[in-house]
Design a protein around this motif. Structure first.
Motif, PDB file in Angstrom:
ATOM      1  N   UNK A 172      -0.953  -3.984  -8.513  1.00  0.00           N
ATOM      2  CA  UNK A 172      -2.128  -3.420  -9.177  1.00  0.00           C
ATOM      3  C   UNK A 172      -2.412  -2.050  -8.569  1.00  0.00           C
ATOM      4  N   UNK A 173      -2.985  -1.174  -9.375  1.00  0.00           N
ATOM      5  CA  UNK A 173      -3.325   0.173  -8.915  1.00  0.00           C
ATOM      6  C   UNK A 173      -4.775   0.465  -9.281  1.00  0.00           C
ATOM      7  N   UNK A 174      -5.544   0.933  -8.295  1.00  0.00           N
ATOM      8  CA  UNK A 174      -6.962   1.236  -8.502  1.00  0.00           C
ATOM      9  C   UNK A 174      -7.227   2.681  -8.087  1.00  0.00           C
ATOM     10  N   UNK A 175      -7.866   3.450  -8.972  1.00  0.00           N
ATOM     11  CA  UNK A 175      -8.221   4.834  -8.679  1.00  0.00           C
ATOM     12  C   UNK A 175      -9.686   4.895  -8.251  1.00  0.00           C
ATOM     13  N   UNK A 176      -9.899   5.126  -6.958  1.00  0.00           N
ATOM     14  CA  UNK A 176     -11.258   5.139  -6.428  1.00  0.00           C
ATOM     15  C   UNK A 176     -12.121   6.265  -6.958  1.00  0.00           C
ATOM     16  N   UNK A 177     -11.510   7.408  -7.285  1.00  0.00           N
ATOM     17  CA  UNK A 177     -12.284   8.558  -7.752  1.00  0.00           C
ATOM     18  C   UNK A 177     -12.766   8.391  -9.190  1.00  0.00           C
ATOM     19  N   UNK A 211      -0.610 -10.975  -4.698  1.00  0.00           N
ATOM     20  CA  UNK A 211      -0.404  -9.713  -5.403  1.00  0.00           C
ATOM     21  C   UNK A 211      -0.579  -8.554  -4.427  1.00  0.00           C
ATOM     22  N   UNK A 212      -0.088  -7.385  -4.831  1.00  0.00           N
ATOM     23  CA  UNK A 212      -0.147  -6.175  -4.014  1.00  0.00           C
ATOM     24  C   UNK A 212      -1.050  -5.166  -4.718  1.00  0.00           C
ATOM     25  N   UNK A 213      -1.824  -4.420  -3.936  1.00  0.00           N
ATOM     26  CA  UNK A 213      -2.737  -3.428  -4.507  1.00  0.00           C
ATOM     27  C   UNK A 213      -2.473  -2.065  -3.876  1.00  0.00           C
ATOM     28  N   UNK A 214      -2.465  -1.034  -4.717  1.00  0.00           N
ATOM     29  CA  UNK A 214      -2.429   0.348  -4.242  1.00  0.00           C
ATOM     30  C   UNK A 214      -3.790   0.951  -4.559  1.00  0.00           C
ATOM     31  N   UNK A 215      -4.526   1.300  -3.527  1.00  0.00           N
ATOM     32  CA  UNK A 215      -5.831   1.933  -3.715  1.00  0.00           C
ATOM     33  C   UNK A 215      -5.685   3.429  -3.524  1.00  0.00           C
ATOM     34  N   UNK A 216      -5.802   4.189  -4.605  1.00  0.00           N
ATOM     35  CA  UNK A 216      -5.605   5.637  -4.562  1.00  0.00           C
ATOM     36  C   UNK A 216      -6.962   6.334  -4.488  1.00  0.00           C
ATOM     37  N   UNK A 217      -7.189   7.071  -3.399  1.00  0.00           N
ATOM     38  CA  UNK A 217      -8.477   7.736  -3.188  1.00  0.00           C
ATOM     39  C   UNK A 217      -8.413   9.243  -3.399  1.00  0.00           C
ATOM     40  N   UNK A 245      -4.260 -11.833  -1.622  1.00  0.00           N
ATOM     41  CA  UNK A 245      -3.819 -10.474  -1.326  1.00  0.00           C
ATOM     42  C   UNK A 245      -2.577 -10.508  -0.449  1.00  0.00           C
ATOM     43  N   UNK A 246      -1.507  -9.870  -0.936  1.00  0.00           N
ATOM     44  CA  UNK A 246      -0.290  -9.778  -0.144  1.00  0.00           C
ATOM     45  C   UNK A 246      -0.309  -8.550   0.744  1.00  0.00           C
ATOM     46  N   UNK A 247      -0.691  -7.411   0.168  1.00  0.00           N
ATOM     47  CA  UNK A 247      -0.782  -6.163   0.925  1.00  0.00           C
ATOM     48  C   UNK A 247      -1.631  -5.174   0.140  1.00  0.00           C
ATOM     49  N   UNK A 248      -2.361  -4.338   0.876  1.00  0.00           N
ATOM     50  CA  UNK A 248      -3.161  -3.277   0.271  1.00  0.00           C
ATOM     51  C   UNK A 248      -2.731  -1.945   0.872  1.00  0.00           C
TER      52      UNK A 248
END
Length: 313
Positions: A172-177, A211-217, A245-248
């Motif tokens: 999963x990918x989340x855009x913080x901005x 699941x794996x998450x990429x948090x893009x700030x 959560x597997x990895x962030x």
């Protein structure tokens, strides 16, 4: 927004005091079903003298502290757990069903995640699981969140779900901005889209539980800061979706994020904190490649996987 690429930034971000972290909830041993006192898990564990106790011996000893109905305590059918875990999983099911009969409909895999989240402590896991059942009945009464319930959050186009890592875990990918506090749906709608995303990732995983998450700030600023929202999401992840959560990966981290991180970090439990990786900009693709094949890395990071909005999964 200026990016911070130095090793010191990552070190500062991942370092925080956990002194303010609240201790795990204690099990209320006075809960009852049909006015019967719930046996203490340690008393039940004493009935099994070792991890090698046979099924028949285990059940014979359990009869000493159980009614006729309680004698039917089920052994776990989990294939990949060791004997200690299987025994404690059975005890967890026993305690959970005594406190909430609806627990009998929950599979072993779900119970096992709660057990592991509490380091195989049966009483703590039982308290955590019963709390989850109450939360689910109150906040997710239908068992799911529909897209129509989170229309305002969806409009921000901040959550995506596509591809898998090398272990088959959804990414999963989340855009913080792109996140701004919702003036219409409020905090509850933010919680709902978070639950929607977690459920979507879990379904996409097939037999893979995590699941794996990429948090893009990138571009994140104080206008995007939402500490109440961050803490609510953290609470849902740790208390109601344990061991999911597997990895962030947190990428493109601006220096100003440090102030918010210092507030949130003490609320992150040790198991979750171990799964968080702050990634320097210069090492972004190489770090992702350690866990994700290039064909599955989002194309915005030099991979080949197009982004897929969460509502299209």
């Amino acid at each position: 927004m200026k990016r911070e690429d130095s090793n010191n930034t990552a070190d500062k971000l991942i370092s925080c005091s956990s002194s303010n972290q609240e201790p795990p909830a204690k099990t209320n041993n006075n809960n009852n079903n049909n006015n019967k006192e719930v046996p203490n898990a340690n008393d039940i564990i004493m009935l099994s003298t070792s991890c090698n106790t046979t099924t028949s011996t285990y059940q014979d000893r359990l009869k000493q502290a159980s009614s006729e109905k309680e004698k039917q305590l089920r052994r776990s059918d989990v294939d990949d757990g060791n004997e200690v875990e299987r025994t404690k999983l059975s005890l967890l099911r026993y305690l959970a069903e005594r406190q909430d009969p609806s627990s009998k409909d929950v599979d072993d895999a779900t119970l096992r995640r709660f057990l592991r989240a509490r380091d195989l402590d049966v009483e703590k896991a039982a308290a955590m699981f019963v709390k989850y059942l109450k939360w689910r009945a109150a906040f997710v009464p239908k068992g799911y969140i529909s897209a129509s319930e989170i229309a305002n959050e969806m409009e921000q186009n901040k959550m995506f779900l596509q591809g898998t890592d090398r272990q088959g875990r959804p990414v999963a990918l989340v855009f913080g901005a792109r996140h701004f506090q919702n003036k219409i749906g409020g905090l509850d709608e933010f919680k709902q889209i978070y639950i929607y995303t977690c459920r979507s990732a879990c379904r996409m995983g097939g037999g893979q539980e995590k699941f794996v998450v990429i948090g893009d700030l990138e571009g994140w600023g104080y206008a995007n800061s939402d500490i109440r929202g961050y803490l609510a999401a953290l609470n849902i992840l740790q208390d109601y979706y344990p061991e999911r959560l597997g990895k962030l990966f947190i990428v493109h981290v601006p220096y100003v994020f440090m102030a918010v991180w210092k507030v949130v970090c003490p609320f992150i439990d040790t198991n979750t904190r171990k799964k968080i990786v702050f990634v320097e900009n210069k090492n972004l693709k190489s770090t992702l490649l350690e866990d994700i094949d290039e064909s599955q890395i989002p194309d915005i990071y030099g991979g080949k996987m197009p982004l897929v909005p969460i509502h299209e999964t």
